[in-house]
Design an enzyme around this catalytic site. Sequence first.
Site, mmCIF file in Angstrom:
data_model
loop_
_atom_site.group_PDB
_atom_site.id
_atom_site.type_symbol
_atom_site.label_atom_id
_atom_site.label_comp_id
_atom_site.label_asym_id
_atom_site.label_seq_id
_atom_site.Cartn_x
_atom_site.Cartn_y
_atom_site.Cartn_z
ATOM 1 N N GLU A 90 0.823 -1.203 0.000
ATOM 2 C CA GLU A 90 0.000 0.000 0.000
ATOM 3 C C GLU A 90 0.870 1.271 0.000
ATOM 4 O OE1 GLU A 90 -3.924 -0.840 2.099
ATOM 5 O OE2 GLU A 90 -3.288 1.000 3.062
ATOM 6 N N HIS A 146 6.659 -27.259 0.975
ATOM 7 C CA HIS A 146 5.915 -28.315 0.284
ATOM 8 C C HIS A 146 4.827 -27.713 -0.602
ATOM 9 C CE1 HIS A 146 7.943 -31.319 2.804
ATOM 10 N NE2 HIS A 146 7.964 -30.306 3.671
ATOM 11 N N LYS A 162 -13.053 2.303 -1.494
ATOM 12 C CA LYS A 162 -13.977 2.849 -0.494
ATOM 13 C C LYS A 162 -15.076 3.657 -1.183
ATOM 14 C CE LYS A 162 -10.864 2.933 3.469
ATOM 15 N NZ LYS A 162 -10.381 3.645 4.631
HETATM 16 O O1 PA5 Z 1 -3.448 1.670 5.771
HETATM 17 C C1 PA5 Z 1 -4.500 2.214 5.483
HETATM 18 O O2 PA5 Z 1 -4.627 3.444 5.440
HETATM 19 C C2 PA5 Z 1 -5.740 1.392 5.173
HETATM 20 O O3 PA5 Z 1 -5.442 0.045 5.066
HETATM 21 C C3 PA5 Z 1 -6.778 1.604 6.276
HETATM 22 O O4 PA5 Z 1 -6.220 1.203 7.511
HETATM 23 C C4 PA5 Z 1 -8.037 0.788 6.005
HETATM 24 O O5 PA5 Z 1 -8.561 1.140 4.763
HETATM 25 C C5 PA5 Z 1 -9.085 1.043 7.091
HETATM 26 O O6 PA5 Z 1 -9.348 2.401 7.195
HETATM 27 P P1 PA5 Z 1 -10.041 3.014 8.459
HETATM 28 O O7 PA5 Z 1 -9.162 2.796 9.633
HETATM 29 O O8 PA5 Z 1 -10.214 4.455 8.124
HETATM 30 O O9 PA5 Z 1 -11.360 2.320 8.615
#
Ligand code: PA5
Length: 465
Positions: free
Chosen positions: A292, A321, A435
């Site tokens: 990410e 394996h 989202k």
């Molecule tokens: O690392 C990130 O920003 C994302 O993976 C968020 O943690 C994830 O989308 C969840 O978002 P939120 O904490 O706003 O619900």
Amino acid sequence: MQDIKIDYTNIMAPAIGKANGLIEENFTALSFRADKIHDDLVSRRKSGDKPFYDLPYKIKEAKELIKAASTIKKNFSNMVVLGIGGSALGTTAMLTALGRPMHNFVSSRKRGGVRLFVADNIDPDEFGALLSTLKLKDTVFNVVSKSGSTAETMSQFMIVLDLLKNKLGRGWKKHLILTTDAKEGILREIADTYRLKTFVVPDGVGGRFTAFTPVCLLPAASAGIDILGMLKGAARMDERCRTGDLRKNPAYLFASIHYLQDTLKGKKMTVMMPYSYRLKDVADWFRQLWAESLGKARDIDGNPVHAGQTPIKALGATDQHSQVQLYVEGPFDKLFCLLEVESFKTEMPIPEPFEDQPGISYLGGQSLNRLIAVEKDGTEYALTTNNRPNMTIKLPEVSAHTLGQLLYMLEVATAFAGGLYRVDAFDQPGVEFGKQYAYAMMGRAGYEKKKAEYESGKSKKRLVV
Ligand code: PA5
């Protein structure tokens, strides 16, 4: 307290040949840029722009969490975290690494805390089963969302709220703890309106950098995990990461190896393979962090780059394996990071019931500890002799101190790798798209135009057999 170490012998040309291995000059050539990235990160840290760096020193806050956790432990035997991505993966990694093995199945005395469930998926079968299995009156739900609007988490929250109100009546509030932004978001509004117990996701700390915040530390402490020990480990790693010297700073070394192997040797994938079941979810947590943060369409100047290395998780010895055949003989497109634990908590000798069976009798009198060490060596040997770049992060043991070091090192490595790839390691436009799509298609007000746009962009004719 011992430090974790990185052995990178098998990343280098003398071990695996010039086609796949790096040479010292590759690091030297990077050091000018590395210095600049280091200076930039240091000044951003100083200006308060990158608060994740200083989380290991929030001891007062951690002690408050421990206090809150002790009340939780008194009142409940189960905690369910409702969260996804950065709001879930760190907690799972900590639980698997530092909770008792079979944590949720052993007695509360042995656990030293609540049973902990991280519900980071909205599969109705799975979530429904979890809710119907747990005794509601013994369960506290920790709703974790920095934005306070993520569709998956909010849907789970609404289901749980309804259930609590219906089944428990007036006492429902004490079964909810919300962890969210201090001021913004729908979840914050709800918390304020209903006067629910809350903890704060610190400002400027993105989801995947929240390991050392209440996001993970509250559930971890509630499960009996030594969160102060983790912070101490992270602080120790911070000390080691203060230098800009690529070869001395473990995080910079880790990031540079990945960057150089990707850009010079075509290793577009990186496999993290712990030889420790306790560390298997660290590989999962790292997968999100690396993917990410670095998987980006544009660089910091807005030019198209489509950067990023695909992180893969594997588990030794299980995946010997399953995946290792591909890793050893398949395409030369991967870099490997093995995690080795030098001392396990359990010594498990292998008995000798079959002395007359030479095919297996040699195992008798040895131990699983020796076997897993040998298997790790075998994978390292096979990768190396087949010219596959591999390094090993060595942990003297899996403890709060070493886990804190490891997680912090990988966070700093990610920030530094963002500099090397020249991308913003702290945003996630691709995640935001998912989202927005969910908001639009599920009918959120204000997303009508987006919904029409998404619908018109879909191919009308499906090709289905
Ligand atoms: O690392 C990130 O920003 C994302 O993976 C968020 O943690 C994830 O989308 C969840 O978002 P939120 O904490 O706003 O619900």
